[in-house]
Design a protein around this motif. Structure first.
Motif, PDB file in Angstrom:
ATOM      1  N   VAL A  30       0.863  -1.192   0.000  1.00 10.65           N
ATOM      2  CA  VAL A  30       0.000   0.000   0.000  1.00 10.65           C
ATOM      3  C   VAL A  30       0.890   1.229   0.000  1.00 10.65           C
ATOM      4  O   VAL A  30       1.769   1.371   0.863  1.00 10.65           O
ATOM      5  N   LYS A  31       0.666   2.095  -0.997  1.00 10.99           N
ATOM      6  CA  LYS A  31       1.494   3.300  -1.113  1.00 10.99           C
ATOM      7  C   LYS A  31       1.113   4.325  -0.056  1.00 10.99           C
ATOM      8  O   LYS A  31      -0.019   4.340   0.421  1.00 10.99           O
ATOM      9  N   ARG A  32       2.054   5.204   0.222  1.00 11.54           N
ATOM     10  CA  ARG A  32       1.772   6.323   1.120  1.00 11.54           C
ATOM     11  C   ARG A  32       0.653   7.180   0.516  1.00 11.54           C
ATOM     12  O   ARG A  32       0.635   7.430  -0.676  1.00 11.54           O
ATOM     13  N   GLY A  33      -0.245   7.614   1.370  1.00  9.42           N
ATOM     14  CA  GLY A  33      -1.324   8.502   0.927  1.00  9.42           C
ATOM     15  C   GLY A  33      -2.496   7.770   0.302  1.00  9.42           C
ATOM     16  O   GLY A  33      -3.468   8.381  -0.118  1.00  9.42           O
ATOM     17  N   GLU A  34      -2.409   6.443   0.240  1.00 11.10           N
ATOM     18  CA  GLU A  34      -3.482   5.666  -0.371  1.00 11.10           C
ATOM     19  C   GLU A  34      -4.488   5.192   0.676  1.00 11.10           C
ATOM     20  O   GLU A  34      -4.119   4.975   1.835  1.00 11.10           O
ATOM     21  N   ILE A  35      -5.720   5.010   0.234  1.00 19.25           N
ATOM     22  CA  ILE A  35      -6.707   4.332   1.083  1.00 19.25           C
ATOM     23  C   ILE A  35      -6.921   2.950   0.471  1.00 19.25           C
ATOM     24  O   ILE A  35      -7.317   2.838  -0.691  1.00 19.25           O
ATOM     25  N   CYS A  36      -6.603   1.941   1.265  1.00 14.86           N
ATOM     26  CA  CYS A  36      -6.729   0.564   0.780  1.00 14.86           C
ATOM     27  C   CYS A  36      -7.896  -0.104   1.501  1.00 14.86           C
ATOM     28  O   CYS A  36      -7.895  -0.206   2.725  1.00 14.86           O
ATOM     29  N   GLY A  37      -8.859  -0.491   0.737  1.00  7.17           N
ATOM     30  CA  GLY A  37     -10.012  -1.190   1.328  1.00  7.17           C
ATOM     31  C   GLY A  37      -9.786  -2.690   1.272  1.00  7.17           C
ATOM     32  O   GLY A  37      -9.417  -3.226   0.225  1.00  7.17           O
ATOM     33  N   ILE A  38      -9.980  -3.344   2.385  1.00  7.01           N
ATOM     34  CA  ILE A  38      -9.866  -4.808   2.416  1.00  7.01           C
ATOM     35  C   ILE A  38     -11.274  -5.361   2.600  1.00  7.01           C
ATOM     36  O   ILE A  38     -11.933  -5.051   3.593  1.00  7.01           O
ATOM     37  N   VAL A  39     -11.717  -6.126   1.648  1.00 16.45           N
ATOM     38  CA  VAL A  39     -13.051  -6.711   1.770  1.00 16.45           C
ATOM     39  C   VAL A  39     -12.963  -8.229   1.676  1.00 16.45           C
ATOM     40  O   VAL A  39     -12.006  -8.776   1.129  1.00 16.45           O
ATOM     41  N   GLU A 158       0.684   8.172  10.773  1.00 18.62           N
ATOM     42  CA  GLU A 158       0.889   8.245   9.320  1.00 18.62           C
ATOM     43  C   GLU A 158       0.226   7.070   8.612  1.00 18.62           C
ATOM     44  O   GLU A 158      -0.018   7.113   7.417  1.00 18.62           O
ATOM     45  N   VAL A 159      -0.009   6.013   9.391  1.00 15.84           N
ATOM     46  CA  VAL A 159      -0.730   4.845   8.862  1.00 15.84           C
ATOM     47  C   VAL A 159      -1.854   4.511   9.848  1.00 15.84           C
ATOM     48  O   VAL A 159      -1.611   4.385  11.040  1.00 15.84           O
ATOM     49  N   VAL A 160      -3.069   4.398   9.311  1.00 12.03           N
ATOM     50  CA  VAL A 160      -4.209   4.117  10.197  1.00 12.03           C
ATOM     51  C   VAL A 160      -4.902   2.829   9.755  1.00 12.03           C
ATOM     52  O   VAL A 160      -5.206   2.659   8.568  1.00 12.03           O
ATOM     53  N   PHE A 161      -5.120   1.950  10.712  1.00  8.22           N
ATOM     54  CA  PHE A 161      -5.836   0.704  10.452  1.00  8.22           C
ATOM     55  C   PHE A 161      -7.234   0.823  11.041  1.00  8.22           C
ATOM     56  O   PHE A 161      -7.382   1.022  12.254  1.00  8.22           O
ATOM     57  N   LEU A 162      -8.219   0.700  10.182  1.00 10.31           N
ATOM     58  CA  LEU A 162      -9.606   0.841  10.651  1.00 10.31           C
ATOM     59  C   LEU A 162     -10.372  -0.449  10.380  1.00 10.31           C
ATOM     60  O   LEU A 162     -10.553  -0.834   9.221  1.00 10.31           O
ATOM     61  N   LEU A 192      -5.715   1.853   5.940  1.00  4.19           N
ATOM     62  CA  LEU A 192      -6.111   0.491   5.563  1.00  4.19           C
ATOM     63  C   LEU A 192      -7.425   0.221   6.294  1.00  4.19           C
ATOM     64  O   LEU A 192      -7.492   0.292   7.513  1.00  4.19           O
ATOM     65  N   ILE A 193      -8.457  -0.021   5.498  1.00  5.19           N
ATOM     66  CA  ILE A 193      -9.800  -0.083   6.071  1.00  5.19           C
ATOM     67  C   ILE A 193     -10.480  -1.409   5.695  1.00  5.19           C
ATOM     68  O   ILE A 193     -10.391  -1.849   4.565  1.00  5.19           O
ATOM     69  N   THR A 194     -11.091  -2.030   6.682  1.00  5.39           N
ATOM     70  CA  THR A 194     -11.869  -3.237   6.373  1.00  5.39           C
ATOM     71  C   THR A 194     -13.332  -2.925   6.628  1.00  5.39           C
ATOM     72  O   THR A 194     -13.661  -2.216   7.579  1.00  5.39           O
TER      73      THR A 194
END
Lengths: 242, 282
Positions: A30-39, A158-162, A192-194
């Motif tokens: 996951v790149k910096r500044g990206e929102i990565c959705g994990i489904v 700088e990195v958030v896990f939700l 990084l969001i689930t």
């Protein structure tokens, strides 16, 4: 692209619980500044993945880096700049929302006076200013969830896990929270969001990773796909129901 | 810095919590009971004679040492209860509240969570016990029983603090091993009851067997430490009174057992297990 441009890198990351493989040789970038959705369906390994990345669970094999810091070799450094929202977050219920946020900020390495300012700012951002000095035990489920979201951001990570951030939120609160998440990522932070709710993932994510039985089934850049995320999800996930 | 933050929060929240009132009552109750009981013995010395009938030379006259001896017997249970109730919550409570993964996600060492809670509890608990002890000593003076020598007072205070530290350390270990504070409390209480039964058994077992079991008897080691500090003037009832000729060798051995094996080792073991444990939210 240099490796440091990736905020999260996992390399064959695996977690087994006895014979059950929760996360199976997972490779993610996951790149910096990206929102990565994990489904993925229930039990796909989403929460286990996050719990490994925050160093709560030890990987069975493989490795992962957060902002270039190895989670096993240097777990303290890896956690220095992260925020985390667990699914079904806990609280010290006799504390006020303000003190809880201040405490979380201080544990995140923020000085006391600055932590107080941050607590006020984030209470305002999640619409809890007026109830900030009330005990958490008097909050509704939605208010608690907003407070939990605020604590994930309060120490300037700088990195958030939700993990399932929008559960218990009403539509208006959900909109506000998603806006806050998007704004935070626009400042160069990584999320990084689930979630089980695909329209939410579709709305805010830059990339979406579909996982099932601990393995990545698909990884897509949302701008580049022609079909809807729901269609893609249905075509990708076989599941026990099919 | 995280350690300091945890300590401050724990101290504040413990003192402001409702259960702190329960702790105060539990710890004050034996003081009040013992002052009352000592006054009874002062008024009617036959009570004392009956109580010390098992001694080689039963006591006929009340003195401050014997009053403190009876205090140790009745205060260990409330001390154990407070230590268990509070310390069982250290890790198991955080897990039950769903706070443990949140804490672990912060840039702090896991041992800081244990040590922060342990230190804050000691900061509250040990001065409170010392204050209780001083209130009792003052009461003996007011009743007319008098005051024991300083080395005896120091000896008994050391005993009280040792009991508190050992019980807390064991409860912390159970807290790390358990999923819920209720399970941790129950586990610790069962362990302590078995341990206390062992203490009583050693009085009645053949000497050779008792000598072996005494190595793991808390009261035995505490009695030796107390006997040495007080210059052979004080002991605890559960071990049949004042130990005979407590020498420096026995003192060092028993002191090391209490401090290193029964206090520090359970904490180190707790940290060792907690550092390696997989933590999941609830």
């Amino acid at each position: 692209m240099s490796k440091m441009e990736y905020a999260i890198i996992t390399n064959n990351l695996t977690k087994k619980f006895n014979d059950f493989i929760a996360v199976d040789k997972l490779n993610l970038k996951v790149k910096r500044g990206e929102i990565c959705g994990i489904v993925g369906p229930n039990g796909a390994g989403k929460t286990t993945l996050i719990e490994m990345l925050i160093c709560a669970l030890k990987p069975t094999s493989g490795s992962a880096k957060i902002l270039g810091k190895d989670i096993q070799k240097n777990p303290l450094k890896a956690r220095e700049k992260i925020g985390y929202l667990p699914e079904d977050s806990g609280f010290y219920k006799s504390m006020s929302g303000f003190r809880f946020l201040q405490y979380m900020a201080e544990l995140g390495g923020i000085e006391k006076s600055e932590a107080k300012k941050k607590a006020s700012t984030f209470l305002k951002k999640v619409g809890l200013s007026e109830r900030g000095h009330s005990k958490i035990e008097t909050y509704s489920a939605g208010m608690k969830q907003r407070l939990a979201i605020a604590q994930a951001f309060v120490a300037d990570p700088e990195v958030v896990f939700l993990d399932e951030p929008t559960s218990d939120l009403d539509p208006l609160a959900r909109e506000k929270v998603l806006e806050m998440i998007s704004d935070y990522a626009r400042k160069g932070n990584t999320i990084l969001i689930t979630t089980h709710i695909l329209p939410i993932t579709e709305k805010i994510s830059d990339i979406v990773v579909i996982i099932e039985k601990g393995k990545i089934k698909a990884e897509v850049i949302l701008e580049e796909i022609s079909e809807s995320l729901e269609e893609l999800y249905k075509n990708t996930i076989k599941g026990d129901w099919n | 810095m995280a350690l300091e933050v945890i300590i401050k929060r724990e101290i504040r929240d413990t003192i402001l919590s409702k259960r702190f009132i329960i702790y105060l009552v539990l710890l004050l109750l034996p003081v009040v009971l013992n002052i009352w009981f000592s006054w009874m013995m002062y008024e009617d010395p036959s009570i004392l004679q009956q109580m010390t009938a098992m001694f080689p030379e039963p006591l006929t006259e009340i003195n401050p040492t014997i009053c403190m001896m009876s205090f140790i017997d009745i205060t260990t249970f409330p001390i154990a209860l407070v230590a268990v109730l509070h310390s069982s919550d250290f890790i198991a409570g955080e897990k039950e509240r769903g706070m443990l993964t949140l804490l672990i996600s912060k840039p702090l060492h896991r041992w800081e969570i244990i040590m922060g809670k342990l230190f804050s509890f000691m900061v509250i608990f040990l001065p409170l016990l010392t204050l209780n002890f001083l209130v009792m000593v003052l009461s003996f003076i007011l009743i007319g029983i008098g005051i024991a020598d300083l080395n005896i007072l120091i000896g008994y205070l050391t005993v009280i603090l040792f009991y508190a530290i050992v019980y807390t350390s064991i409860a912390v270990l159970f807290s790390v091993l358990s999923k819920r504070p209720s399970m941790a409390s129950l586990g610790t209480i069962i362990f302590l009851i078995l341990w206390m039964i062992l203490d009583f058994l050693t009085i009645y077992l053949p000497k050779n067997t008792a000598d072996v079991l005494n190595n793991i008897s808390l009261s035995h080691h505490i009695n030796i430490v107390l006997g040495f500090i007080s210059g052979g003037e004080a002991g605890i009832f559960v071990k049949g009174g004042i130990p005979k000729d407590p020498n420096i060798g026995a003192f060092i051995y028993s002191f090391s057992m209490v401090v290193l094996i029964l206090s520090i080792m359970p904490i180190l073991l707790s940290v060792f297990i907690f550092e390696r444990k997989d933590i999941q939210n609830k």
